[in-house]
Design a protein around this motif. Structure first.
Motif, PDB file in Angstrom:
ATOM      1  N   PRO A  88       2.998  -3.162  -4.987  1.00  0.00           N
ATOM      2  CA  PRO A  88       3.792  -2.387  -4.025  1.00  0.00           C
ATOM      3  C   PRO A  88       5.299  -2.548  -4.207  1.00  0.00           C
ATOM      4  O   PRO A  88       6.058  -1.618  -3.915  1.00  0.00           O
ATOM      5  CB  PRO A  88       3.341  -2.948  -2.663  1.00  0.00           C
ATOM      6  CG  PRO A  88       1.961  -3.445  -2.907  1.00  0.00           C
ATOM      7  CD  PRO A  88       1.985  -3.991  -4.307  1.00  0.00           C
ATOM      8  N   LEU A  89       5.741  -3.706  -4.704  1.00  0.00           N
ATOM      9  CA  LEU A  89       7.167  -3.925  -4.921  1.00  0.00           C
ATOM     10  C   LEU A  89       7.699  -3.089  -6.078  1.00  0.00           C
ATOM     11  O   LEU A  89       8.915  -2.926  -6.224  1.00  0.00           O
ATOM     12  CB  LEU A  89       7.436  -5.405  -5.189  1.00  0.00           C
ATOM     13  CG  LEU A  89       7.022  -6.376  -4.077  1.00  0.00           C
ATOM     14  CD1 LEU A  89       7.378  -7.798  -4.461  1.00  0.00           C
ATOM     15  CD2 LEU A  89       7.689  -6.001  -2.754  1.00  0.00           C
ATOM     16  N   MET A  90       6.812  -2.566  -6.902  1.00  0.00           N
ATOM     17  CA  MET A  90       7.195  -1.637  -7.958  1.00  0.00           C
ATOM     18  C   MET A  90       7.190  -0.207  -7.444  1.00  0.00           C
ATOM     19  O   MET A  90       8.086   0.587  -7.764  1.00  0.00           O
ATOM     20  CB  MET A  90       6.238  -1.772  -9.145  1.00  0.00           C
ATOM     21  CG  MET A  90       6.484  -0.778 -10.279  1.00  0.00           C
ATOM     22  SD  MET A  90       8.034  -1.055 -11.141  1.00  0.00           S
ATOM     23  CE  MET A  90       7.571  -2.464 -12.152  1.00  0.00           C
ATOM     24  N   VAL A 100       2.229   3.846   3.915  1.00  0.00           N
ATOM     25  CA  VAL A 100       1.572   2.827   4.749  1.00  0.00           C
ATOM     26  C   VAL A 100       0.405   2.209   3.991  1.00  0.00           C
ATOM     27  O   VAL A 100       0.189   0.985   4.035  1.00  0.00           O
ATOM     28  CB  VAL A 100       1.097   3.447   6.082  1.00  0.00           C
ATOM     29  CG1 VAL A 100       0.203   2.467   6.838  1.00  0.00           C
ATOM     30  CG2 VAL A 100       2.292   3.829   6.939  1.00  0.00           C
ATOM     31  N   ALA A 101      -0.355   3.034   3.267  1.00  0.00           N
ATOM     32  CA  ALA A 101      -1.471   2.511   2.479  1.00  0.00           C
ATOM     33  C   ALA A 101      -0.975   1.572   1.375  1.00  0.00           C
ATOM     34  O   ALA A 101      -1.645   0.581   1.045  1.00  0.00           O
ATOM     35  CB  ALA A 101      -2.265   3.669   1.869  1.00  0.00           C
ATOM     36  N   ILE A 102       0.202   1.857   0.817  1.00  0.00           N
ATOM     37  CA  ILE A 102       0.753   1.003  -0.239  1.00  0.00           C
ATOM     38  C   ILE A 102       1.106  -0.380   0.305  1.00  0.00           C
ATOM     39  O   ILE A 102       0.842  -1.407  -0.346  1.00  0.00           O
ATOM     40  CB  ILE A 102       1.988   1.662  -0.870  1.00  0.00           C
ATOM     41  CG1 ILE A 102       1.587   2.898  -1.683  1.00  0.00           C
ATOM     42  CG2 ILE A 102       2.739   0.685  -1.753  1.00  0.00           C
ATOM     43  CD1 ILE A 102       0.742   2.598  -2.898  1.00  0.00           C
ATOM     44  N   VAL A 103       1.726  -0.416   1.486  1.00  0.00           N
ATOM     45  CA  VAL A 103       2.164  -1.707   2.042  1.00  0.00           C
ATOM     46  C   VAL A 103       1.098  -2.357   2.905  1.00  0.00           C
ATOM     47  O   VAL A 103       1.299  -3.474   3.382  1.00  0.00           O
ATOM     48  CB  VAL A 103       3.464  -1.531   2.859  1.00  0.00           C
ATOM     49  CG1 VAL A 103       4.572  -0.967   2.003  1.00  0.00           C
ATOM     50  CG2 VAL A 103       3.227  -0.644   4.073  1.00  0.00           C
ATOM     51  N   LEU A 104      -0.030  -1.700   3.109  1.00  0.00           N
ATOM     52  CA  LEU A 104      -1.083  -2.233   3.973  1.00  0.00           C
ATOM     53  C   LEU A 104      -1.561  -3.624   3.550  1.00  0.00           C
ATOM     54  O   LEU A 104      -1.822  -4.471   4.426  1.00  0.00           O
ATOM     55  CB  LEU A 104      -2.257  -1.250   4.021  1.00  0.00           C
ATOM     56  CG  LEU A 104      -3.344  -1.528   5.069  1.00  0.00           C
ATOM     57  CD1 LEU A 104      -2.745  -1.467   6.469  1.00  0.00           C
ATOM     58  CD2 LEU A 104      -4.476  -0.514   4.930  1.00  0.00           C
ATOM     59  N   PRO A 105      -1.722  -3.923   2.247  1.00  0.00           N
ATOM     60  CA  PRO A 105      -2.160  -5.284   1.886  1.00  0.00           C
ATOM     61  C   PRO A 105      -1.237  -6.384   2.379  1.00  0.00           C
ATOM     62  O   PRO A 105      -1.686  -7.517   2.599  1.00  0.00           O
ATOM     63  CB  PRO A 105      -2.190  -5.233   0.349  1.00  0.00           C
ATOM     64  CG  PRO A 105      -2.401  -3.796   0.011  1.00  0.00           C
ATOM     65  CD  PRO A 105      -1.665  -3.036   1.078  1.00  0.00           C
TER      66      PRO A 105
END
Length: 284
Positions: free
Chosen positions: A169-171, A115-120
């Motif tokens: 995040p896409l990586m 969730v923290a990774i996709v939060l931005p």
């Protein structure tokens, strides 16, 4: 009796095909109307001429393709490839250990970390880029922390930073998925056979997660190569990428035929890269 038995499978097959068509028709309609038709119109302009005051003159010409090989435009393509490649490599170097560490976490913390990774992505893209303008400006946060004014904004480094921040995040996500699927017994067997941690990573973990790394690299490289918002905001007039060049041809120079030729060239490059990625994934 036999004719009835034969008729039932045929009717079932037709029913399945009809059902598949009904479910697929909204998506296919969307692709055809909003993607394929506009793309076909744009690409059809590549063989026509620009009007004196803009617009299209429907006279056949190949001049638009010849202009693609002008040194000015080749330099723009080269700069775009360089910055997109640098952003992709840095994303891979940062994303792989991040995904590896997340995969080792307990299930509860994995969810929190993802969730923290996709939060931005929950914040508007323009707002996030503006935040980097504030940080990288000569009176920004980094200059204040270092105690001196630094010209970090409107450079290629600023563009790479923006691309990396936007697409990292896409990586991480495809790498995490690939690492998560690894059978831990393979690494245990490697360790039991006397291999060091580095050897296990090099000969077991890395080869098995290479398809995820290639997928993540494409997810980062493709939008980075064609991006025009980040170079416009963080690069200013000092750096221009292919996306900015195409946008300027359509909206500023009003040279739609040459802009369409640039679009065709960009699509060809991306298709070639996708084919290379698919070939490398099969080899892996």
């Amino acid at each position: 009796m036999r004719s009835e038995v034969k008729a039932r499978p045929v009717s079932r097959t037709r029913g399945r095909r009809l059902g598949a068509f009904v479910f697929l028709s909204p998506g296919l309609t969307y692709l055809v109307v909003l993607l394929l038709v506009p793309l076909a119109l744009v690409l059809s302009y590549t063989v026509f001429q620009r009007g004196r005051f803009g617009g299209i003159v429907y006279e056949f010409t190949l001049e638009n393709f010849q202009r693609l090989f002008d040194s000015l435009y080749l330099n723009v393509v080269g700069d775009s490839l360089k910055m997109a490649t640098i952003a992709t490599l840095i994303a891979l170097l940062l994303g792989y250990p991040t995904a590896y560490l997340i995969a080792q976490l307990p299930s509860k913390w994995k969810t929190i970390a993802l969730v923290a990774i996709v939060l931005p992505f929950w914040t508007n893209f323009i707002i996030r880029v503006y935040a980097w303008i504030i940080m990288l400006s000569s009176q920004g946060l980094l200059s204040n922390l270092l105690g001196k004014e630094m010209e970090l904004l409107y450079t290629q480094g600023a563009i790479v930073t923006g691309l990396l921040y936007s697409y990292l995040p896409l990586m991480v996500l495809p790498l995490f998925s690939s690492i998560e699927k690894l059978d831990p017994q393979l690494r245990e067997a490697s360790a039991n056979l006397g291999a060091s941690a580095f050897t296990t990573f090099r000969k077991v973990t890395l080869p098995l997660t290479l398809p995820g790394a290639l997928t993540g690299a494409m997810f980062v490289f493709v939008p980075s190569f064609g991006n025009f918002v980040i170079p416009e905001m963080l690069g200013g007039n000092k750096s221009i990428m292919v996306g900015n060049l195409i946008r300027n041809q359509f909206l500023v120079a009003r040279d739609w035929p040459f802009g369409s030729a640039l679009v065709l060239a960009l699509i060809a490059v991306l298709i070639l890269l996708l084919l290379v990625q698919a070939w490398a994934a099969r080899r892996a």
